[in-house]
Write an enzyme that holds these catalytic residues in place. Structure first.
Site, PDB file in Angstrom:
ATOM      1  CE  LYS A   1     -18.774   7.484  -2.973  1.00 24.77           C
ATOM      2  NZ  LYS A   1     -17.417   7.756  -2.421  1.00 24.77           N
TER       3      LYS A   1
ATOM      4  CB  ALA B   1     -18.885  -3.158  -4.349  1.00 25.03           C
TER       5      ALA B   1
ATOM      6  CB  SER C   1      -4.903 -11.717   0.988  1.00 25.18           C
ATOM      7  OG  SER C   1      -5.857 -10.796   0.475  1.00 25.18           O
TER       8      SER C   1
ATOM      9  CD  GLN D   1      -7.332  -8.455   4.289  1.00 30.72           C
ATOM     10  OE1 GLN D   1      -7.036  -7.485   3.599  1.00 30.72           O
ATOM     11  NE2 GLN D   1      -6.855  -8.625   5.513  1.00 30.72           N
TER      12      GLN D   1
ATOM     13  CE1 TYR E   1      -3.141  -2.929   0.259  1.00 31.92           C
ATOM     14  CE2 TYR E   1      -3.626  -2.327   2.519  1.00 31.92           C
ATOM     15  CZ  TYR E   1      -3.850  -3.135   1.424  1.00 31.92           C
ATOM     16  OH  TYR E   1      -4.784  -4.147   1.499  1.00 31.92           O
TER      17      TYR E   1
END
Length: 327
Positions: free
Chosen positions: A223, A216, A157, A183, A54
């Protein structure tokens, strides 16, 4: 806030948790991270998710600085990181990216510990499967992190059920530390892996889940209903252009509009309904939230009030509205 065991381990994690993907360093600096971690902690959140990849490691730096400033007792919080993609894409990247080999993993954990200013990391994940490294090599390296005291539990993950089971069986056969958690992405539109593919693993090996993307990537906030991506949203970010088609999907946005009606009936909004829906699954140990502002985090935490209102009847109505749109 309620707490759930992470799979069959004795570790308890808050049913809602806070992650740093996309936001930390890119949208959230240290001061904002301190504010939101404190806010989450006050609400009872005790698990904070991160990954080496990240923001090329800077997300770990921001979170580490926030923990240092907050001065929380180390027993009070659970923190994770993940390994696979590496940090550098320049120069000789052999053994430094897209791998789970022993050399990379044993050095990656040291880098994360340094960036987060921690003596150990509670949960470490293999961020994706590596088809080119023998699973046994990966299992032994992850197990050794725990034996060395650099991590407490390890997991995966976005691994397939077969890959998870293979790793667990190798650990069982060689008396190594077994993978405890997975995950996966899990939300109203992305369900098959959690609900079908992993079904046997919950009972057979006690797999726990720390799920991501309950909204999602923002689709389940409503939005994107008008068919365009608002400025500042994930759909408007060029680095996340690969998400755009899914976020602007007309059929799914029509379903979101219908779900807003159910949310209103229950006294909440569609984002809170979507988070509560994930939280309702008894196989989910914790639902990872993402937030770039304190107000957004406070709103998402409101999902706790909706979770007990999701009766079998309400869940059936939700399933009817999303039928044919799930993968």
């Amino acid at each position: 806030m309620q707490y759930r065991r992470l799979g069959r381990s004795g570790l308890q994690v808050s049913e809602l948790s806070l992650g740093s993907w996309i936001t930390y360093h890119n949208q959230v600096g240290t001061s904002a991270a301190i504010e939101m971690l404190a806010q989450a902690g006050d609400a009872g959140v005790n698990f904070f998710d991160n990954a080496e990849g990240y923001a090329a490691g800077q997300s770990e730096v921001v979170m580490g600085e926030a923990f240092k400033a907050l001065k929380w007792p180390r027993l009070n919080y659970v923190v994770s990181t993940k390994f696979y993609w590496g940090l550098s894409r320049e120069g000789n990247t052999v053994n430094r990216k897209d791998t789970l080999n022993r050399k990379y993993l044993m050095q990656a954990i040291d880098g994360s510990l340094q960036r987060m200013q921690l003596d150990f990391i509670d949960l470490v994940y293999c961020h994706r499967p590596d088809p080119f490294t023998p699973i046994e090599e990966t299992v032994r390296a992850m197990s050794d992190m725990i034996t060395q005291g650099k991590a407490l539990y390890w997991g995966t993950s976005e691994w397939s059920a077969a890959e998870i089971r293979a790793a667990w069986d190798i650990a069982e056969r060689h008396h190594l530390h077994k993978p405890v958690m997975e995950q996966p992405q899990y939300n109203l539109f992305h369900r098959q892996r959690v609900e079908q593919e992993y079904a046997r693993l919950y009972e057979d090996i006690g797999l726990g889940l720390t799920t991501w993307s309950p909204l999602a990537s923002g689709l389940l906030t409503g939005k994107y209903k008008n068919g365009s991506a608002p400025a500042g949203s994930r759909g408007a970010m060029e680095s996340l252009a690969f998400l755009r088609d899914g976020l602007l999907d007309p059929a799914r946005n029509a379903a979101v509009a219908q779900l807003e009606g159910i949310a209103a009936e229950l006294g909440g909004n569609v984002a809170q309904l979507a988070i509560a829906w994930v939280n309702k699954n008894p196989h989910v140990s914790t639902v990872i939230l993402g937030a770039s502002k304190a107000a957004q985090l406070a709103d998402n935490l409101g999902a706790l009030a909706l979770t007990p209102k999701l009766t079998p009847e309400v869940l059936a109505r939700i399933d009817a509205m999303t039928q044919g749109l799930v993968r």
